[in-house]
Scaffold this motif. Structure first.
Motif, PDB file in Angstrom:
ATOM      1  N   PHE A  24      58.777  -7.205  25.164  1.00 38.50           N
ATOM      2  CA  PHE A  24      57.919  -7.406  24.005  1.00 38.50           C
ATOM      3  C   PHE A  24      58.206  -6.386  22.920  1.00 38.50           C
ATOM      4  O   PHE A  24      58.478  -5.218  23.195  1.00 38.50           O
ATOM      5  CB  PHE A  24      56.449  -7.319  24.411  1.00 38.50           C
ATOM      6  N   LYS A  25      58.105  -6.843  21.688  1.00 39.46           N
ATOM      7  CA  LYS A  25      58.315  -5.946  20.548  1.00 39.46           C
ATOM      8  C   LYS A  25      56.957  -5.606  19.952  1.00 39.46           C
ATOM      9  O   LYS A  25      56.633  -5.995  18.834  1.00 39.46           O
ATOM     10  CB  LYS A  25      59.202  -6.622  19.497  1.00 39.46           C
ATOM     11  N   LEU A  26      56.133  -4.914  20.730  1.00 37.58           N
ATOM     12  CA  LEU A  26      54.788  -4.578  20.272  1.00 37.58           C
ATOM     13  C   LEU A  26      54.662  -3.061  20.158  1.00 37.58           C
ATOM     14  O   LEU A  26      55.312  -2.318  20.872  1.00 37.58           O
ATOM     15  CB  LEU A  26      53.749  -5.101  21.266  1.00 37.58           C
ATOM     16  N   VAL A  27      53.786  -2.631  19.243  1.00 44.42           N
ATOM     17  CA  VAL A  27      53.493  -1.210  19.131  1.00 44.42           C
ATOM     18  C   VAL A  27      52.309  -0.919  20.052  1.00 44.42           C
ATOM     19  O   VAL A  27      51.214  -1.432  19.841  1.00 44.42           O
ATOM     20  CB  VAL A  27      53.173  -0.826  17.680  1.00 44.42           C
ATOM     21  N   GLU A  28      52.549  -0.127  21.078  1.00 43.28           N
ATOM     22  CA  GLU A  28      51.577  -0.025  22.173  1.00 43.28           C
ATOM     23  C   GLU A  28      50.254   0.609  21.779  1.00 43.28           C
ATOM     24  O   GLU A  28      49.219   0.261  22.314  1.00 43.28           O
ATOM     25  CB  GLU A  28      52.200   0.751  23.328  1.00 43.28           C
ATOM     26  N   ASN A  29      50.295   1.569  20.854  1.00 40.65           N
ATOM     27  CA  ASN A  29      49.023   2.203  20.500  1.00 40.65           C
ATOM     28  C   ASN A  29      48.410   1.613  19.237  1.00 40.65           C
ATOM     29  O   ASN A  29      47.575   2.224  18.603  1.00 40.65           O
ATOM     30  CB  ASN A  29      49.187   3.723  20.386  1.00 40.65           C
ATOM     31  N   PHE A  30      48.826   0.415  18.880  1.00 37.99           N
ATOM     32  CA  PHE A  30      48.188  -0.337  17.809  1.00 37.99           C
ATOM     33  C   PHE A  30      47.247  -1.368  18.425  1.00 37.99           C
ATOM     34  O   PHE A  30      47.418  -1.771  19.580  1.00 37.99           O
ATOM     35  CB  PHE A  30      49.239  -1.090  16.993  1.00 37.99           C
ATOM     36  N   GLU A  67      46.562  -5.235  14.332  1.00 35.94           N
ATOM     37  CA  GLU A  67      47.596  -4.481  13.610  1.00 35.94           C
ATOM     38  C   GLU A  67      48.984  -4.987  13.970  1.00 35.94           C
ATOM     39  O   GLU A  67      49.856  -5.113  13.114  1.00 35.94           O
ATOM     40  CB  GLU A  67      47.479  -2.985  13.930  1.00 35.94           C
TER      41      GLU A  67
END
Lengths: 527, 322
Positions: free
Chosen positions: A97-103, A107
């Motif tokens: 996954f191309k996710l920002v983990e602490n967002f 967001e």
């Protein structure tokens, strides 16, 4: 399927004409032609390195093809980067996954599509849209949750929502079920069916033929960079697809005879492991494996499998007891290391062969000796190793395990994933272990090699070796193991005889639901 | 210790914190975007020198400021080239910039002014002068609250106020705008930004240039606001103290302000009390007091203030995987 016939007359949603792409001397895609009609679910199968991901990366603008044309909805488009692909209505759910983990979910959804300098409006718009999508496609997810707090299944939903927020009409999913429990995977397929009903076109890349059979309308097979066939799913069989993938006939399920099981060879009692962050990763795990028996450890990745393998392999310390043929062996401090385990007759095929199993920049013959390099067979005397003999041993073992190319003087990194795995197996199996501990033996290995590796493991079992098989692939567990234990959240949550259980029962256990429905009619599990 | 003394210490705390605040926020922009920057020190030093040199030559502090900002941003761009375009090692590039700035300022300074690496003393329009708030004198007579206005808040150079205003501005930019969202994302997971159709390189270049701009302000303040001219290696580790403050602040703007004020406070105490005598213990030597900010820096960098998690993609050049 009948409803889709009407689209056939119109231009296909996606059309690829003569796509070719080379990476240096390697031709990853050769003159690929593909048509996918609107509102259909199209599967692409093929072995690792067959060029599936490259093709999709070209479609999503990650790579530029060397030649060929792409038509979306009848219009030729020059996809130079991901931005163009998004504009053209293409969304992609990557394997990682191309996710920002602490967002937060919101967001992540608006990232790159904020529309104005201030993000407040976009956040509010996304919140409204997300609740609409949630009800239309059963894609429920808490918009304010942080990604790192979500389960993998929910993270995947966020990826799908990201694509839908970008108004994607085409959704590409790359190996989407690798990290999901069977129940989560079923839910995903329901979502995909809903999406296709609403007119979205879906491309599903997978190596699991069962998924292709259950969810796709049409399927294409890729082999060595070429598209070898495009078929209607209802008119094909897993057997046919597997043969098209490999180019010869294969056994999807290994024949396995009943064997005489002997006494308990490996006994583990109250095994507990703390991981590096001080979290208890394995909690009082107990089990035993008899001679001539394969115990499968099933479970979704990240539930303690790695820690179990490392504790038993002598790589990380643990508490509890471990016995080999009744003799207790230390689990921590003195005498608990990988070398002593081998001396006790425990061979270990680690789950991450590239990190723990091999040294990629060394030759195959050197890797064949690693871990056993102090044994007499590899040494001339107390000082010098016998390289000539080691190379000869390597040559024999490579022939025996059908490792290609069979040249010991080849760097391990130049072998394919399947052949690398065979090198590890050759090394560990040829030591005639009492106990074999094997983790994810066929991860990233192509179908032809899977068949071979499975046969070797069965052979060893028939010789009377106790085998512990840790795998996240249920199919593998079913085709190899005699008994199966399910690991959930660091505990063994249930144990079954393989013949007497089925995928849905194990699936519930894998999801942490202990009291699964008893005694359903055994479902035939074909790969 | 009377009330007025406390106000005066706090006053010099503000004065001494300003360059730290600039440098700390500079580091915040760069590191939030995933580019580690230990060259804050060098950029400040270059800016301090060029702002003082140009101000001395032209007599205009504003021209000096422009020169300082330009110098700092050029160094920032070099760091960007090395770490973004050429995907080099960010620590090595940062160290190189520190050496470059230290050597270059001393060499050019000696060549131009022949004062042993110093610039001539600045006066009048050549430096930033304190700004007196309106009615400071009369309001100052109000007991208790008056001195806070007239002594503490009033009477700093404009760059101190700019530093203080940069803190909420940074917060707003980071958490309320599109640029900030992308900036935070690119430091955590550049792939997410890339697949979202946004250029990782362009985003990081902008962050690095903002870093250069803020370092430039900090350096110019040192030479033309706080002091009246450039002295060799006058930054004296402030860039590194700012880095420690940034870690202490866990990469958040408001905490960065508090951390910098703490360091400024320690410095102010050290200047005010050259020798502190404590009953029964004896006299604490001035050297110890002066070393306090650096000791705190080491304590913070050794991780004794709890777990500080840096941006996940920090320090790693972004290479598109095959």
């Amino acid at each position: 399927m009948d409803t889709k016939v009407q689209h056939d007359s119109a231009a296909p949603m996606i059309e690829l004409r003569g796509i070719s792409k080379s990476f240096g001397p390697v031709q990853a895609n050769k003159n690929i032609n593909l048509k996918v009609s609107k509102g259909s679910i199209h599967g692409i199968v093929g072995e690792n390195g067959a060029g599936k991901s490259t093709l999709m990366s070209i479609l999503y603008g990650f790579y530029k093809s060397d030649s060929g044309e792409i038509y979306i909805n009848g219009k030729q488009i020059n996809i130079t980067d991901s931005h163009v692909a998004i504009e053209a209505g293409i969304g992609m759910v990557h394997q990682h996954f191309k996710l920002v983990e602490n967002f937060t979910v919101l967001e992540n959804v608006i990232l790159g599509m904020e529309n104005s300098f201030l993000i407040n409006t976009a956040l509010n718009n996304a919140r409204v849209l997300l609740s609409e999508l949630a009800s239309t496609y059963s894609l429920e997810v808490d918009p304010d949750a942080l990604i790192e707090d979500l389960s993998v299944g929910h993270q995947q939903r966020v990826e799908i929502l990201k694509a839908l927020y970008r108004q994607a009409d085409i959704l590409i999913l790359d190996e989407p079920t690798g990290v999901l429990t069977p129940a989560e995977a079923d839910h995903l397929f329901n979502i995909l069916r809903n999406l296709s009903k609403e007119g979205k076109t879906i491309i599903l890349i997978t190596h699991k033929l069962k998924e292709i059979m259950s969810v796709t309308d049409t399927v294409s097979v890729m082999r060595r960079g070429e598209m070898t066939a495009t078929l209607e799913t209802s008119k094909t069989t897993p057997q046919e697809l597997a043969e098209l993938m490999v180019g010869r006939s294969v056994l999807l399920r290994i024949e396995k005879d009943a064997t005489e099981v002997g006494g308990k060879s490996l006994e583990v009692h109250n095994l507990s492991v703390m991981d590096k962050r001080g979290v208890t990763a394995l909690k009082n795990v107990s089990f035993h494996v008899r001679k001539g028996e394969i115990l499968g450890i099933a479970g979704v990745a990240g539930n303690g499998q790695t820690e179990l393998l490392e504790a038993l392999g002598g790589i990380s310390p643990a508490t509890g007891t471990m016995k080999i043929d009744g003799e207790e062996i230390p689990l921590h401090d003195k005498g608990s290391d990988a070398r002593s385990r081998r001396e006790y007759g425990v061979s270990h095929v680690p789950e991450d062969r590239q990190k723990l199993g091999l040294i990629l920049d060394f030759f195959a013959w050197e890797n064949i000796a690693f871990g056993y390099h102090h044994n007499d067979e590899f040494n001339k005397n107390w000082l010098l190793m016998d390289n000539r003999k080691t190379r000869e041993i390597a040559r024999q073992e490579m022939a025996k395990f059908d490792i290609r190319p069979p040249t010991p003087n080849n760097l391990v990194k130049n072998f394919s994933g399947g052949n690398q795995q065979k090198i590890v197996l050759a090394r560990e199996l040829e030591q005639n272990p009492k106990v074999l501990i094997v983790g994810q033996p066929t991860r990233g290995v192509d179908i032809g090699a899977i068949e071979f590796i499975h046969q070797k493991i069965i052979e060893l079992r028939n010789k009377g070796v106790a085998i512990l098989l840790v795998s996240v692939e249920l199919d593998e567990i079913f085709s190899l193991s005699d008994r199966v234990a399910v690991l959930f959240d660091g505990k063994i949550i249930g144990e079954r005889i393989t013949e007497e259980t089925n995928e849905s029962e194990l699936g519930l256990l894998m999801a942490g639901i202990e009291d699964g429905p008893e005694e359903q009619p055994a479902m035939e599990s074909v790969a | 210790m009377d009330y007025l003394t406390i106000i005066q210490i706090l006053d010099s705390m503000l004065r001494l914190s300003a360059p730290l605040i600039f440098a700390c926020l500079a580091g915040l922009f760069s590191e939030r975007s995933g580019i580690f920057d230990i060259g804050l020190e060098g950029k400040m030093l270059a800016s301090a020198f060029f702002s003082a040199a140009v101000a001395a030559a032209t007599g205009s502090v504003w021209l000096g400021l422009m020169a300082g900002l330009t110098a700092s941003m050029i160094l920032a761009a070099i760091h960007g080239f090395a770490s973004i375009t050429f995907q080099g090692n960010q620590l090595i590039s940062g160290v190189a910039i520190n050496f470059l700035a230290s050597g270059m300022t001393a060499l050019i300074g000696q060549n131009w002014f022949r004062l042993g690496g110093r610039t001539p003393s600045l006066s009048g329009d050549g430096r930033f002068l304190p700004i007196e708030f309106p009615f400071a004198e009369s309001i100052g007579k109000i007991p208790f609250l008056g001195p806070i206005y007239s002594e503490l808040l009033s009477g700093h150079t404009i760059l101190v106020y700019v530093a203080l205003l940069t803190v909420p501005l940074t917060w707003w930019l980071l958490f309320k705008t599109r640029f900030g969202l992308r900036l935070r994302a690119v430091g955590e997971n550049p792939e997410a930004v890339d697949t979202g159709g946004v250029s990782v390189s362009f985003l990081r270049y902008r962050a690095v240039l903002i870093c250069g701009l803020l370092c430039g302000l900090g350096g110019a303040y040192l030479a033309t606001g706080m002091a009246a001219g450039f002295i060799r290696d006058m930054t004296a580790g402030k860039g590194f103290i700012a880095l420690a403050a940034l870690i202490f602040a866990k990469w958040r703007p408001a905490y960065a302000l508090y951390a910098c004020l703490l360091f400024g406070f320690l410095e102010a105490i050290a200047i005010r009390y050259q020798n502190i005598t404590i009953e029964g213990v004896g006299t604490i030597p001035v050297q110890f007091m002066q070393a306090l900010p650096y000791i705190l820096t080491i304590v913070i960098l050794a991780g004794l203030v709890g777990k500080a998690i840096p941006p996940k993609a920090g320090g790693e050049p972004y290479v598109k995987e095959r």
